[in-house]
Design a protein around this motif. Structure first.
Motif, PDB file in Angstrom:
ATOM      1  N   GLU A 124       0.826  -1.213   0.000  1.00 35.35           N
ATOM      2  CA  GLU A 124       0.000   0.000   0.000  1.00 35.35           C
ATOM      3  C   GLU A 124       0.853   1.254   0.000  1.00 35.35           C
ATOM      4  N   GLN A 125       1.983   1.244   0.715  1.00 37.29           N
ATOM      5  CA  GLN A 125       2.900   2.383   0.691  1.00 37.29           C
ATOM      6  C   GLN A 125       3.471   2.593  -0.695  1.00 37.29           C
ATOM      7  N   GLN A 127       2.069   1.721  -3.496  1.00 34.59           N
ATOM      8  CA  GLN A 127       0.981   2.222  -4.346  1.00 34.59           C
ATOM      9  C   GLN A 127       0.765   3.712  -4.108  1.00 34.59           C
ATOM     10  N   SER A 128       0.799   4.134  -2.856  1.00 35.20           N
ATOM     11  CA  SER A 128       0.620   5.552  -2.529  1.00 35.20           C
ATOM     12  C   SER A 128       1.752   6.389  -3.095  1.00 35.20           C
ATOM     13  N   ARG A 130       3.559   5.799  -5.670  1.00 31.59           N
ATOM     14  CA  ARG A 130       3.446   5.847  -7.141  1.00 31.59           C
ATOM     15  C   ARG A 130       2.375   6.824  -7.600  1.00 31.59           C
ATOM     16  N   LYS A 131       1.345   7.024  -6.795  1.00 26.94           N
ATOM     17  CA  LYS A 131       0.248   7.935  -7.152  1.00 26.94           C
ATOM     18  C   LYS A 131       0.658   9.394  -7.043  1.00 26.94           C
ATOM     19  N   ARG A 132       1.686   9.665  -6.249  1.00 22.89           N
ATOM     20  CA  ARG A 132       2.102  11.065  -6.052  1.00 22.89           C
ATOM     21  C   ARG A 132       2.746  11.663  -7.237  1.00 22.89           C
TER      22      ARG A 132
END
Length: 132
Positions: A124-125, A127-128, A130-132
C-alpha cells in the motif's frame, strides 16, 4: 512434463537460464487459471471455515454479484474443489463445502495469505508513493 519445465531443464543443462514462458495449457497456467481470481480465493477462504449456504456466501463476500457467485461455485464444483448438497425441502436448501481436494488447496494457499498479512502495508505504501 509441461513445456515450461522441459524448457527450463534444457536451458539448465546447457548452463543458461531460460526465461519463463507460460504457454497455453502448461501446468503453471492451468493452475493459475484455476485459482488466480479474487472471487475464487474469497470463496475458498469462506468455505475453509466450514459448510455454507449460498446466501451466507453472498453476505460474506462483499461485492460479488449473484451471477458471478453462481458461475464460480459451479466452476469450483466441476473442478472437484467443493461439493454441493441439495436437500429436498421447500424452499430449496443447498449447502456448499470444500472437498478434501479443496481443503488441500486452501492449505497450499495459506503461505500466500501469511505473506499478504506481513507485507500488505508495504504494498500500500508503494501504491501511494506511485500515485504522487
Amino acid at each position: 512434463m509441461d513445456s515450461v519445465t522441459s524448457r527450463q531443464q534444457v536451458a539448465k543443462a546447457a548452463g543458461a537460464v531460460a526465461p519463463l514462458q507460460l504457454e497455453q495449457g502448461c501446468t503453471t497456467r492451468r493452475v493459475f487459471d484455476l485459482v488466480a481470481d479474487k472471487w475464487m480465493l474469497s470463496i475458498l477462504c469462506v468455505l475453509s471455515e466450514g459448510t455454507a449456504r449460498y446466501s451466507a456466501l453472498q453476505r460474506a463476500i462483499v461485492g460479488i454479484t449473484p451471477k458471478v457467485l453462481t458461475q464460480h461455485l459451479r466452476s469450483l464444483e466441476s473442478n472437484g474443489l467443493l461439493s454441493r448438497t441439495v436437500y429436498p425441502v421447500v424452499p430449496p436448501h443447498v449447502e456448499y463445502e470444500l472437498t478434501d481436494l479443496g481443503r488441500s488447496l486452501r492449505q497450499a494457499l495459506q503461505p500466500l495469505l501469511v505473506w499478504g498479512e506481513s507485507h500488505l502495508d508495504e504494498v500500500e505504501q508503494a501504491q501511494s508513493a506511485r500515485k504522487r
